[in-house]
Design an enzyme around this catalytic site. Sequence first.
Site, short mmCIF file in Angstrom:
data_model
loop_
_atom_site.label_atom_id
_atom_site.label_comp_id
_atom_site.label_asym_id
_atom_site.label_seq_id
_atom_site.Cartn_x
_atom_site.Cartn_y
_atom_site.Cartn_z
N GLY A 149 0.81 -1.20 0.00
CA GLY A 149 0.00 0.00 0.00
C GLY A 149 0.85 1.25 0.00
N ALA A 175 6.73 -1.45 -1.45
CA ALA A 175 6.75 -2.85 -1.82
C ALA A 175 8.07 -3.46 -1.38
CB ALA A 175 6.59 -3.02 -3.34
N ASP A 202 -3.23 -3.18 -9.37
CA ASP A 202 -3.15 -3.47 -10.80
C ASP A 202 -2.15 -2.54 -11.48
OD1 ASP A 202 -5.28 -5.15 -10.15
OD2 ASP A 202 -6.77 -3.67 -10.79
#
Length: 330
Positions: free
Chosen positions: A256, A260, A288
């Site tokens: 989020g 990452a 996505d």
Amino acid sequence: MSDAADGAAGRLAGDPADAAASARTDLQGRARRGLLVVGDVVTDVIARHRGPLAAATDTAAEIRTVPGGAGANAACWAAHSGCADVRMLGRVGSDAVGWHERVLRRAGVRPLLVPDTAAPTATVVSLVDTATAERTFLTDSGAVLRIAPADWNPAFLDGIGHLHLSGYLFFADVSRELAIAACRSARAAGVPVSLDPASAGFLAELGAEKFLAAAEGVDVLLPNADEARLLTGLPEPADAAVELSRRFPLVAVTLGAVGALVAADGDVVARVPAPPTASAVDSTGAGDAFTGGFLAARLAGAHPAEAAAAGCRAGAEAVTLVGGRPPVRD
């Protein structure tokens, strides 16, 4: 000179037969830079409201109908991120196939859509609390999970350098068979395969072991933190990523707004912070967008950490937009 350039120079300076073989390999690599996404094409109904829903009465909201679907969104973000040849295989109701084909083409994606006369196009109602930008989905999978092995053709991989599968395909028997068939074809053709688990809710219903067994042969796994936890039973995303990387060669877990992390061979190899963003308005499609940015970067030759940074940049852009797709360049 880069390591790749050093290697090429060394080969060309050696045996002429080796040089010719290397040249053929390089040409094949350049010819296979396309990305094929197999997954869901969805009509999204996004209702943006502020604060809790008022039970048994009205709640004011801003409502829009937009194209969506984790697979189609990722394909559009890959094109937006610079991948010149992106193709999208999915099954949609004949009621909306023309609209979805048009919007995919406008986004730079070549549609390979299978019309379904027996089921409508999948529809997702996305309830977005504008106070937090978090969303809750109501999902009617419609034609998505009716895609079948008969809809697959190994020729779809011509010119393709990477196959990406949306995890939504794994949540029904017929579409899971299609995903496994596509993965086998890709492996036979030497094309790497990535997979986004897609939905923590559906994943919990299916079961981690069944999902992991069906995902055998996948090269890159792209879960979010909740999905990584469900697949491993480990509460810490880093520990979950490490565990998953013992099963999949490369794992990138999205965190989020934190960013990452990337794991390979049983170790965390990179932690990538998210870039600063303007105010978030809708988190729909942020994962996505990460997938699309990550895959476009990998196809362009980026190392995993660089690809994760590209994915984080795309995700940061996505949360400033309503819906799961990038803006279309006219």
